[in-house]
Design an enzyme around this catalytic site. Structure first.
Site, PDB file in Angstrom:
ATOM      1  N   ALA A  26      70.484  10.242   9.587  1.00 20.22           N
ATOM      2  CA  ALA A  26      69.313   9.689   8.872  1.00 20.22           C
ATOM      3  C   ALA A  26      68.768  10.659   7.843  1.00 20.22           C
ATOM      4  O   ALA A  26      68.617  11.853   8.110  1.00 20.22           O
ATOM      5  CB  ALA A  26      68.216   9.342   9.873  1.00 20.22           C
ATOM      6  N   LYS A  42      68.914  17.307  -0.077  1.00 22.64           N
ATOM      7  CA  LYS A  42      70.077  17.481   0.789  1.00 22.64           C
ATOM      8  C   LYS A  42      70.430  18.971   0.930  1.00 22.64           C
ATOM      9  O   LYS A  42      70.808  19.430   2.003  1.00 22.64           O
ATOM     10  CB  LYS A  42      71.286  16.714   0.240  1.00 22.64           C
ATOM     11  CG  LYS A  42      71.123  15.205   0.232  1.00 22.64           C
ATOM     12  CD  LYS A  42      70.815  14.613   1.591  1.00 22.64           C
ATOM     13  CE  LYS A  42      71.952  14.657   2.571  1.00 22.64           C
ATOM     14  NZ  LYS A  42      71.553  14.065   3.886  1.00 22.64           N
TER      15      LYS A  42
HETATM   16  P1  NAP Z   1      71.153   4.313   4.076  1.00 22.59           P
HETATM   17  O1  NAP Z   1      71.983   3.135   4.359  1.00 22.59           O
HETATM   18  O2  NAP Z   1      69.989   4.165   3.133  1.00 22.59           O
HETATM   19  O3  NAP Z   1      70.630   4.917   5.445  1.00 22.59           O
HETATM   20  C1  NAP Z   1      69.625   5.878   5.512  1.00 22.59           C
HETATM   21  C2  NAP Z   1      69.169   5.966   6.947  1.00 22.59           C
HETATM   22  O4  NAP Z   1      68.156   6.984   7.051  1.00 22.59           O
HETATM   23  C3  NAP Z   1      68.545   4.657   7.453  1.00 22.59           C
HETATM   24  O5  NAP Z   1      68.915   4.461   8.792  1.00 22.59           O
HETATM   25  C4  NAP Z   1      67.062   4.937   7.330  1.00 22.59           C
HETATM   26  O6  NAP Z   1      66.276   4.193   8.218  1.00 22.59           O
HETATM   27  C5  NAP Z   1      67.033   6.408   7.704  1.00 22.59           C
HETATM   28  N1  NAP Z   1      65.792   7.024   7.275  1.00 22.59           N
HETATM   29  C6  NAP Z   1      65.334   7.202   6.022  1.00 22.59           C
HETATM   30  N2  NAP Z   1      64.109   7.763   6.046  1.00 22.59           N
HETATM   31  C7  NAP Z   1      63.788   7.927   7.354  1.00 22.59           C
HETATM   32  C8  NAP Z   1      62.657   8.446   8.054  1.00 22.59           C
HETATM   33  N3  NAP Z   1      61.583   8.910   7.406  1.00 22.59           N
HETATM   34  N4  NAP Z   1      62.687   8.471   9.400  1.00 22.59           N
HETATM   35  C9  NAP Z   1      63.774   7.993  10.089  1.00 22.59           C
HETATM   36  N5  NAP Z   1      64.860   7.479   9.479  1.00 22.59           N
HETATM   37  C10 NAP Z   1      64.856   7.453   8.132  1.00 22.59           C
HETATM   38  O7  NAP Z   1      72.008   5.496   3.492  1.00 22.59           O
HETATM   39  P2  NAP Z   1      73.463   6.049   3.858  1.00 22.59           P
HETATM   40  O8  NAP Z   1      74.288   5.953   2.637  1.00 22.59           O
HETATM   41  O9  NAP Z   1      73.943   5.469   5.121  1.00 22.59           O
HETATM   42  O10 NAP Z   1      73.121   7.584   4.055  1.00 22.59           O
HETATM   43  C11 NAP Z   1      73.138   8.192   5.334  1.00 22.59           C
HETATM   44  C12 NAP Z   1      73.276   9.687   5.171  1.00 22.59           C
HETATM   45  O11 NAP Z   1      74.438   9.972   4.399  1.00 22.59           O
HETATM   46  C13 NAP Z   1      72.113  10.363   4.457  1.00 22.59           C
HETATM   47  O12 NAP Z   1      71.908  11.606   5.066  1.00 22.59           O
HETATM   48  C14 NAP Z   1      72.643  10.537   3.052  1.00 22.59           C
HETATM   49  O13 NAP Z   1      72.011  11.599   2.382  1.00 22.59           O
HETATM   50  C15 NAP Z   1      74.095  10.848   3.344  1.00 22.59           C
HETATM   51  N6  NAP Z   1      75.023  10.619   2.224  1.00 22.59           N
HETATM   52  C16 NAP Z   1      75.213   9.350   1.733  1.00 22.59           C
HETATM   53  C17 NAP Z   1      76.108   9.169   0.677  1.00 22.59           C
HETATM   54  C18 NAP Z   1      76.380   7.817   0.091  1.00 22.59           C
HETATM   55  O14 NAP Z   1      77.094   7.739  -0.928  1.00 22.59           O
HETATM   56  N7  NAP Z   1      75.901   6.731   0.670  1.00 22.59           N
HETATM   57  C19 NAP Z   1      76.800  10.276   0.140  1.00 22.59           C
HETATM   58  C20 NAP Z   1      76.560  11.535   0.686  1.00 22.59           C
HETATM   59  C21 NAP Z   1      75.686  11.684   1.720  1.00 22.59           C
HETATM   60  P3  NAP Z   1      65.557   2.822   7.779  1.00 22.59           P
HETATM   61  O15 NAP Z   1      66.559   1.746   8.041  1.00 22.59           O
HETATM   62  O16 NAP Z   1      64.367   2.745   8.649  1.00 22.59           O
HETATM   63  O17 NAP Z   1      65.205   2.950   6.318  1.00 22.59           O
END
Ligand code: NAP
Length: 341
Positions: free
Chosen positions: A85, A162
């Site tokens: 998250a 990050k």
């Molecule tokens: P996502 O679908 O937007 O998921 C983000 C998650 O974080 C959701 O479960 C969200 O919960 C949770 N979250 C956000 N703010 C929060 C808070 N204050 N308290 C508790 N939970 C919170 O994004 P994702 O792509 O799966 O990303 C997941 C991870 O991968 C992140 O760490 C991101 O930086 C990393 N990442 C993603 C990518 C990419 O291309 N997608 C690339 C590199 C790294 P809610 O459902 O409640 O909003």
């Protein structure tokens, strides 16, 4: 397979978190997941049901990255934690702390609870945004030895969040006296199948092309990685002894926007009718970047290839990304199937 070990995945409502939960369940683990709001449980279960039958091996806990409440109870009795998250932010928020505080303090909360509960290993989802060389005007390849300078000019608030969060995680582990180890997975642009119409901002790259919401194709490119391979790398980093104390870039093939558009047009037929064909000259994007802060941050990188190497994950953990074509087409077809485009 797991032998019934228990894993906490933070952020099971998210794109990567959801696929981590599904992959762990498919491999026999008992899985707990945190969500900010337990009202999301039904929707998350409905998405997961398309991939796996969790039986009675999945439970939900409420925990917010910005509060101490719930973390100890969520982690208690777990063998491993995947800390996924963190808020995404393609656009910079007015107040950088809207992203930085939950990312950094949330990582500290989740990892401190894991150390206290004596879990074997935490795998934290960082990003290639934390392994950026920063030389925007040239081509380069980065590996895990590279750390983004948080003071770099034009660095997005998301990249800063990050980088600071990953630094804080390593600092916490290095200063803790517990036996919990840490590994990070640093994904590039994550694409692949979605299971609901509530998807991560990264998927917008394909969604905007399919829905014709981009007027043309700028000379921008990315390392693309499949969400299923990202989940698999988290599990490899969780279970392999050699992963302790290591960062692993999760990056697949490099693709320019024009390559992705061409692949969609070539393989999706009518489904790709709105995908643009026109390339946008760099000067047009630069001009638009004078008025649009988000575009302004990418203009120095136009036409330059900033590559991220996955050699370490392949060499140490035997991880291999699947072909780009499969990732893009599965992403596009799932967007069409969920009615998102
Ligand atoms: P996502 O679908 O937007 O998921 C983000 C998650 O974080 C959701 O479960 C969200 O919960 C949770 N979250 C956000 N703010 C929060 C808070 N204050 N308290 C508790 N939970 C919170 O994004 P994702 O792509 O799966 O990303 C997941 C991870 O991968 C992140 O760490 C991101 O930086 C990393 N990442 C993603 C990518 C990419 O291309 N997608 C690339 C590199 C790294 P809610 O459902 O409640 O909003």
């Amino acid at each position: 397979m797991s032998g019934g070990e228990t894993v906490l995945v933070t952020g099971g409502s998210g794109y990567i978190g959801g696929w981590c939960v599904a992959s762990l369940l498919q491999r026999g683990y008992v899985v707990r997941t945190t969500v900010r709001d337990l009202a999301k449980e039904a929707a998350v279960r409905a998405s997961l049901a398309k991939l796996v039958d969790p039986g009675n091996r999945l439970s939900f806990h409420a925990a917010n990255l910005t509060s101490d409440d719930g973390w100890d109870a969520a982690v208690e009795g777990c063998d491993y934690v995947l800390h996924v998250a963190s808020p995404l932010g393609v656009s910079d928020p007015k107040d950088p702390n809207d992203l930085i505080v939950p990312a950094r303090e949330g990582a500290k909360r989740a990892i401190a609870a894991a150390v206290k509960a004596k879990v074997k290993r935490v795998v934290m989802t960082s990003s290639v945004a934390a392994t950026n060389r920063g030389e925007l005007g040239s081509d380069w390849t980065a590996d895990e030895t590279v750390w983004t300078d948080p003071a770099m000019p034009k660095l997005s608030v998301y990249a800063k969040s990050k980088t600071l969060a990953e630094r804080a995680a390593w600092d916490l582990i290095h200063t803790s006296s517990g036996h919990t180890t840490l590994a990070t997975v640093n994904p590039a642009l994550v694409l692949g199948p979605v299971t609901s119409d509530d998807f991560s901002e990264s998927v917008q790259v394909v969604e905007r092309l399919l829905s014709g919401r981009v007027p043309g194709l700028p000379r921008l490119g990315f390392n693309v990685v499949d969400v299923r391979d990202v989940a698999d790398l988290h599990i490899r980093a969780m279970t392999d002894e050699k992963a302790a104390g290591e960062r692993f870039i999760a990056a697949g093939n490099y693709a320019w926007m024009a390559d992705i558009a061409e692949l969609l047009r070539a393989r999706l037929g009518a489904g790709a009718a709105k995908v643009p064909t026109r390339k946008v000259p760099d000067f047009v994007i630069r001009l638009a970047g004078l008025f649009d802060k988000d575009l302004g941050s990418v203009t120095p990188g136009l036409g330059h290839r900033h590559d991220f190497s996955h050699d370490k994950a392949e060499r140490i953990l035997g991880w291999k990304p699947r072909p780009l074509e499969e990732t893009i087409l599965d992403c596009a077809n799932s967007l069409i199937a969920t009615g998102a485009v």
